[in-house]
Write a protein that holds these residues in place. Structure first.
Motif, mmCIF file in Angstrom:
data_model
loop_
_atom_site.group_PDB
_atom_site.id
_atom_site.type_symbol
_atom_site.label_atom_id
_atom_site.label_comp_id
_atom_site.label_asym_id
_atom_site.label_seq_id
_atom_site.Cartn_x
_atom_site.Cartn_y
_atom_site.Cartn_z
ATOM 1 N N UNK A 137 0.856 -1.187 0.000
ATOM 2 C CA UNK A 137 0.000 0.000 0.000
ATOM 3 C C UNK A 137 0.890 1.234 0.000
ATOM 4 N N UNK A 138 0.460 2.276 -0.741
ATOM 5 C CA UNK A 138 1.206 3.534 -0.716
ATOM 6 C C UNK A 138 0.635 4.369 0.409
ATOM 7 N N UNK A 139 1.181 4.226 1.639
ATOM 8 C CA UNK A 139 0.439 4.732 2.779
ATOM 9 C C UNK A 139 0.136 6.234 2.819
ATOM 10 N N UNK A 140 1.071 7.138 2.857
ATOM 11 C CA UNK A 140 0.568 8.501 3.083
ATOM 12 C C UNK A 140 -0.279 9.001 1.928
ATOM 13 N N UNK A 141 -0.090 8.435 0.734
ATOM 14 C CA UNK A 141 -0.868 8.872 -0.422
ATOM 15 C C UNK A 141 -2.309 8.363 -0.374
ATOM 16 N N UNK A 142 -2.518 7.186 0.224
ATOM 17 C CA UNK A 142 -3.871 6.610 0.172
ATOM 18 C C UNK A 142 -4.687 6.963 1.412
ATOM 19 N N UNK A 143 -4.319 8.034 2.088
ATOM 20 C CA UNK A 143 -4.980 8.402 3.331
ATOM 21 C C UNK A 143 -6.487 8.612 3.161
ATOM 22 N N UNK A 144 -6.882 9.149 2.011
ATOM 23 C CA UNK A 144 -8.296 9.447 1.783
ATOM 24 C C UNK A 144 -9.122 8.165 1.744
ATOM 25 N N UNK A 145 -8.585 7.150 1.062
ATOM 26 C CA UNK A 145 -9.367 5.931 0.871
ATOM 27 C C UNK A 145 -9.108 4.902 1.968
ATOM 28 N N UNK A 146 -8.151 5.153 2.840
ATOM 29 C CA UNK A 146 -7.792 4.158 3.863
ATOM 30 C C UNK A 146 -8.861 4.116 4.943
ATOM 31 N N UNK A 147 -9.477 2.929 5.093
ATOM 32 C CA UNK A 147 -10.493 2.805 6.129
ATOM 33 C C UNK A 147 -10.068 1.724 7.109
ATOM 34 N N UNK A 148 -10.022 2.068 8.378
ATOM 35 C CA UNK A 148 -9.634 1.085 9.375
ATOM 36 C C UNK A 148 -10.861 0.245 9.741
ATOM 37 N N UNK A 149 -10.602 -0.919 10.370
ATOM 38 C CA UNK A 149 -11.719 -1.764 10.801
ATOM 39 C C UNK A 149 -12.444 -1.108 11.971
ATOM 40 N N UNK A 150 -13.742 -1.433 12.095
ATOM 41 C CA UNK A 150 -14.564 -0.773 13.126
ATOM 42 C C UNK A 150 -14.041 -0.989 14.535
ATOM 43 N N UNK A 151 -13.480 -2.186 14.779
ATOM 44 C CA UNK A 151 -13.060 -2.474 16.146
ATOM 45 C C UNK A 151 -11.654 -1.981 16.446
ATOM 46 N N UNK A 152 -10.978 -1.441 15.467
ATOM 47 C CA UNK A 152 -9.590 -1.029 15.676
ATOM 48 C C UNK A 152 -9.507 0.013 16.789
ATOM 49 N N UNK A 153 -8.558 -0.186 17.682
ATOM 50 C CA UNK A 153 -8.458 0.689 18.840
ATOM 51 C C UNK A 153 -7.359 1.723 18.608
ATOM 52 N N UNK A 154 -7.783 2.945 18.300
ATOM 53 C CA UNK A 154 -6.804 3.994 18.046
ATOM 54 C C UNK A 154 -6.651 4.958 19.191
ATOM 55 N N UNK A 155 -7.763 5.458 19.715
ATOM 56 C CA UNK A 155 -7.722 6.372 20.856
ATOM 57 C C UNK A 155 -9.100 6.379 21.503
ATOM 58 N N UNK A 156 -9.145 6.836 22.750
ATOM 59 C CA UNK A 156 -10.428 6.904 23.449
ATOM 60 C C UNK A 156 -11.080 8.242 23.126
ATOM 61 N N UNK A 157 -12.383 8.233 22.786
ATOM 62 C CA UNK A 157 -13.108 9.487 22.586
ATOM 63 C C UNK A 157 -14.380 9.444 23.414
ATOM 64 N N UNK A 158 -14.811 10.627 23.822
ATOM 65 C CA UNK A 158 -16.082 10.768 24.523
ATOM 66 C C UNK A 158 -17.111 11.119 23.453
ATOM 67 N N UNK A 159 -18.172 10.324 23.400
ATOM 68 C CA UNK A 159 -19.141 10.510 22.304
ATOM 69 C C UNK A 159 -19.987 11.747 22.590
ATOM 70 N N UNK A 160 -20.039 12.675 21.633
ATOM 71 C CA UNK A 160 -20.894 13.852 21.727
ATOM 72 C C UNK A 160 -21.933 13.775 20.620
ATOM 73 N N UNK A 161 -23.165 14.197 20.914
ATOM 74 C CA UNK A 161 -24.159 14.239 19.835
ATOM 75 C C UNK A 161 -24.162 15.640 19.206
ATOM 76 N N UNK A 162 -25.140 15.876 18.300
ATOM 77 C CA UNK A 162 -25.097 17.138 17.544
ATOM 78 C C UNK A 162 -25.391 18.353 18.428
ATOM 79 N N UNK A 163 -26.070 18.128 19.600
ATOM 80 C CA UNK A 163 -26.346 19.253 20.494
ATOM 81 C C UNK A 163 -25.248 19.451 21.534
#
Lengths: 159, 377
Positions: A37-63
């Motif tokens: 894979x051409x990594x930094x070039x394919x950043x737009x199309x690169x999709x990680x798996x749903x369960x991949x653990x990258x960082x913790x986020x606090x879920x906020x809704x639109x309000x």
């Protein structure tokens, strides 16, 4: 006898080298079978798996509402002390009861080992693992993040 | 005058003497921070003395303050190439202490993922082994096939290397819907690719010359030094925990324990290549019959083991991993000890390398398949 073995060794050796080169040649003429894979070039199309653990986020809704009650279950579950919850007591003007609300949800990314124990321990499913994996920063202090967005409030009905 | 000079030169002829050389801690073929002090006579190795402690993180001590759920993720960092088996060892030990009935589904999934981990570990070892002996091609081929397994792990467990998929009592999540399809695809793919490994390296004349008859380890020495795993089995020491003390779903699958009797580097190499075939056989038997059911048995939020001592062993990609827990009925163990395969395997390096050349030491070390964080913990 010795000479015969000597010559057969040479032939066997050359044959084994050619067998190896055949595999290399096979891929040399079929570049489609290479999976690089051409990594930094394919950043737009690169999709990680749903369960991949990258960082913790606090879920906020639109309000700008989150679900964190400040119960500190994730803080206790964390093995490395990467989560710190600073909470306040707020007195409800209508009922006069004091309730706990989070002031700051501090997350030390530099200490996190992405073990998922905080997510499992959360009783209200307020946090989740996001798929972002590009964490490099220029200064170490940038790795300490406050996860609740400024002005965010707890969703009504979450206890 | 000239004669006189010549005479003194003969008299002062330097005597050969033993000398020391440091191999590591920053050496590409030690695969980590391992320092070897070599006593040499010319190019012949007289003695190898490993010096440890460069990557000591006191995991055993850290476990004494952590809860049993938290311990599991620390074992990822020991032998990172067989992290699932390390996790499994701790979980099985806790489950043994709690006398917990684990669902059949968990047992089967654990076995499949263990074998996938073993495959990925051996693929990486094969690539690195070739690179140590000067063949960079193998490194790329090994990583190409390993990528498919890490994708399976990423989709199901959520991480590529330190996956932390086990929790005491079961698994963290259920398997991903794509898991079975992806695994079957991988098995059909890798069955075709494994013969390439033989073409590229196993029969290569340079490789065989450098590994046959090098780094000899007799069966007696393997037993007395506790060399387990493929390294021990290549010396004829039948030590497969999966066969002798079956855990999880290994009692219901049919596989062969790979035993070679030569005890040289090439036998250790062959043992690992054959183990890959056996691992694929195990996965094929289980992948279509994953029983339905829960993916986790019910456990309390705070796990307290009853007072006593518990020992559980599993077969990792490198050998026998033992977890010994002493509990005093608190939420963290009183003492926890890991019997790591790498440490015991390294102890035999001295007798294996003695009498060989320096270049042969590299071959011997890579067939031992050392992972340094596993040795130091």
């Amino acid at each position: 006898m010795g000479l015969k073995k000597y010559i057969s060794d040479i032939f066997y050796g050359v044959k084994s080298l050619i067998t190896g080169m055949k595999v290399t040649g096979h891929y040399f003429v079929r570049p489609k079978e290479i999976i690089t894979q051409q990594y930094p070039e394919n950043r737009e199309s690169l999709k990680m798996f749903d369960r991949f653990r990258g960082e913790v986020v606090l879920i906020h809704d639109e309000n700008n509402m989150h679900k964190c009650t400040g119960c500190s279950a994730c803080e206790l579950a964390c093995p490395n002390g990467s989560i710190e919850i600073i909470s306040d007591k707020v007195i409800d003007p209508e009922t006069g009861k004091s309730t706990k609300v989070i002031d700051k949800f501090v997350y030390h990314l530099s200490m996190c080992t992405f073990c998922n124990l905080c997510i499992l321990s959360c009783p209200t499913d307020a946090i989740k693992m996001a798929q972002n994996f590009e964490h490099s920063v220029f200064d170490r202090s940038e790795l300490t993040k406050v996860l609740n967005k400024p002005g965010s409030k707890i969703m009504p009905g979450i206890r | 005058m000239i004669n006189e000079e010549a005479n003194t030169a003969v008299e002062n002829k330097p005597e050969t003497q033993e000398y020391f050389i440091n191999m590591g801690p920053q050496h590409p073929s030690t695969h980590g921070v391992l320092r070897l002090m070599l006593t040499l006579d010319g190019e012949i190795i007289k003695k190898v003395e490993p010096h440890l402690g460069f990557i000591h993180r006191s995991i055993e001590k850290m476990c004494e303050k952590d809860s049993y759920q938290q311990i599991v993720h620390l074992t990822d960092r020991m032998d990172y190439l067989s992290c699932h088996m390390n996790n499994e060892a701790v979980c099985l030990c806790v489950e043994q202490g709690l006398q917990l009935e684990i669902p059949e589904r968990v047992k089967v999934i654990r076995t499949i993922i263990s074998e996938l981990t073993r495959l990925s570990s051996h693929q990486l070892w094969w690539g690195v082994m070739g690179m140590d002996l000067g063949a960079i091609t193998t490194f790329l081929y090994g990583f190409r096939d390993r990528e498919m397994i890490t994708d399976i792990f990423e989709e199901t467990c959520g991480a590529r290397l330190t996956m932390n998929y086990n929790v005491p009592g079961g698994l963290m999540f259920d398997i991903h819907p794509n898991f079975q399809k992806r695994t079957k695809d991988f098995i059909t793919y890798f069955k075709k690719k494994l013969p390439e490994y033989d073409d590229l390296l196993s029969n290569n004349v340079i490789f065989t010359e450098r590994t046959k008859g090098i780094g000899m380890l007799s069966k007696e020495d393997a037993i007395s030094y506790g060399v387990t795993g493929p390294s021990g089995r290549a010396s004829g020491f039948s030590c497969d925990v999966r066969k002798h003390f079956p855990y999880s779903a290994y009692d219901r699958v049919d596989f062969r324990e790979i035993i070679y009797t030569e005890g040289d580097c090439y036998a250790r190499y062959r043992a690992r290549i054959d183990e890959m075939h056996e691992s694929m056989k195990i996965i094929e038997q289980l992948i279509d019959n994953i029983p339905e059911g829960d993916y986790k048995a019910k456990t309390k939020a705070v796990i307290k083991l009853p007072e006593g001592e518990y020992y559980q062993r599993v077969e990792t990609a490198r050998g026998e991993l033992g977890v010994y827990v002493v509990s005093d009925n608190k939420k963290s163990p009183y003492r926890l000890k890991f019997r790591s395969p790498g440490f015991s395997n390294l102890s035999a390096l001295n007798i294996m390398a003695k009498g060989d050349k320096i270049a042969d030491l590299v071959a011997t070390m890579s067939t031992l398949d050392l992972v340094i964080p596993d040795i130091d913990r």
